[in-house]
Design an enzyme around this catalytic site. Sequence first.
Site: not given
Ligand SMILES: [Zn+2]
Length: 454
Positions: A70, A329, A278, A214, A132
Amino acid sequence: MYRTGTGRAATEVPVWWAEHAWLGGATAAAGVVLEVKGDRLAAVIPGVSKASSQATVLPGLTLPGLANGHSHAFHRALRGRAQDRSGTFWSWRELMYSLADRLDPDAYHRLARATYTEMVLAGYTAVGEFHYLHHGPGGHPYADPNAMGGALVAAAAEAGLRLTLLDTCYLEAAPGAGPDGVQMRFSDGSAGTWAERVSRMAPDANTVIGAAVHSVRAVPPAAAAEVAAWARAGHRPLHAHVSEQPQENDECVAAYGATPLEVLAGAGAVDGAFTAVHGTHLSRSDVALLGRSGGGCCLCPTTERDLGDGIGPVAEMAAAGVTLSLGSDSHAVVDPFEEARALEMDARLAARSRGVMTPPQLLGAATQGGMAALGWDAGRLEAGRLADFVTIRTASVRTAGADPASPAAAVFAAGAADVDTVVVGGRTVVQAGVHRNGGDAGAELAAVIGELWR
Ligand SMILES: [Zn+2]
């Protein structure tokens, strides 16, 4: 240290000999020959006491390539600029949004290339980019509506690691509320136009095109169902941010009468190709649901602790059969060994007891679990798999004294700075800790991040 057999350059030799190599068991094997044909491992032969003259010698401990499950590449520009502030995820997000608003395809490309180079130097051989930031200012599409995604594809190819582009559908600020401010740049307006745009992107040998919802905050259930159907039809990985925040859970229950994972399951999104990112605040029944579905969870411990998000139910997920993976992340830290270590250390703090996960389980999450989540046939050193592997020094000031045949040396002693060699698809990308491009990724990061914050 990096040595090659006599007579041929390292890049021409398709055989490596690893002093120790982790093949998935409780201990690493000694004297392992890795033969490569094309971009795959043709043979993995343990117990060979001496390297042949043709073999490239890998001193230390060799592991399968590490997967970064991620990533938001542009968040790298927040390192050292966001951590010193008080607040929560939500106040951090304001700073992240101001950064997103400054990016164009050229800056996105340069920032991602340097960030991915940092990842390869740290031992990652594949990254899942949860992408995104699609459109120009005000949400106006670029002439090429995939200019931003294309910038990431080029960046990964230049850095030399595999990319799973998890093209992300983002439609709302909150259930029933349209996108606001910079979120206009994230939105395609509908799941149908999202699918139309992403369908124009083609995979290649270095790129998997996957999909992402998302979050249930940003994508209504009917649109999530369209994204899930698109992913399933093309056998593509599907990821979603799930239960990162208690507030997200509360708003979801208020809007839909169900948890985020239940909403996604109702949309047909939760199956063996699904990864919940997560999962910090999953309920007990969510964990059981995810386990039954065959799906996975990508935890991001260094980001979760940076943002004060909480600690996910790691032991419960492992017991339920959820495939675990790891991601950096926000890139507050880019170090797969620290990420694996943090998974266990945070779980210890939560459980107030040690040994929640074994070193092979932790390395499995960092390698095979992540590669499966990203759609790559890698993550194990076995014949037929993609030839991605990483060698760490076991005689550095950090790793010296640890048992070089133990996975614990990687999980509990090593860090990114101990990576000596990185091979991706049979090609040496990092040698003696130096990237084949010979560039200075630090200088590139300083330049582009300096421009962005000017
Ligand atoms: Zn993220």
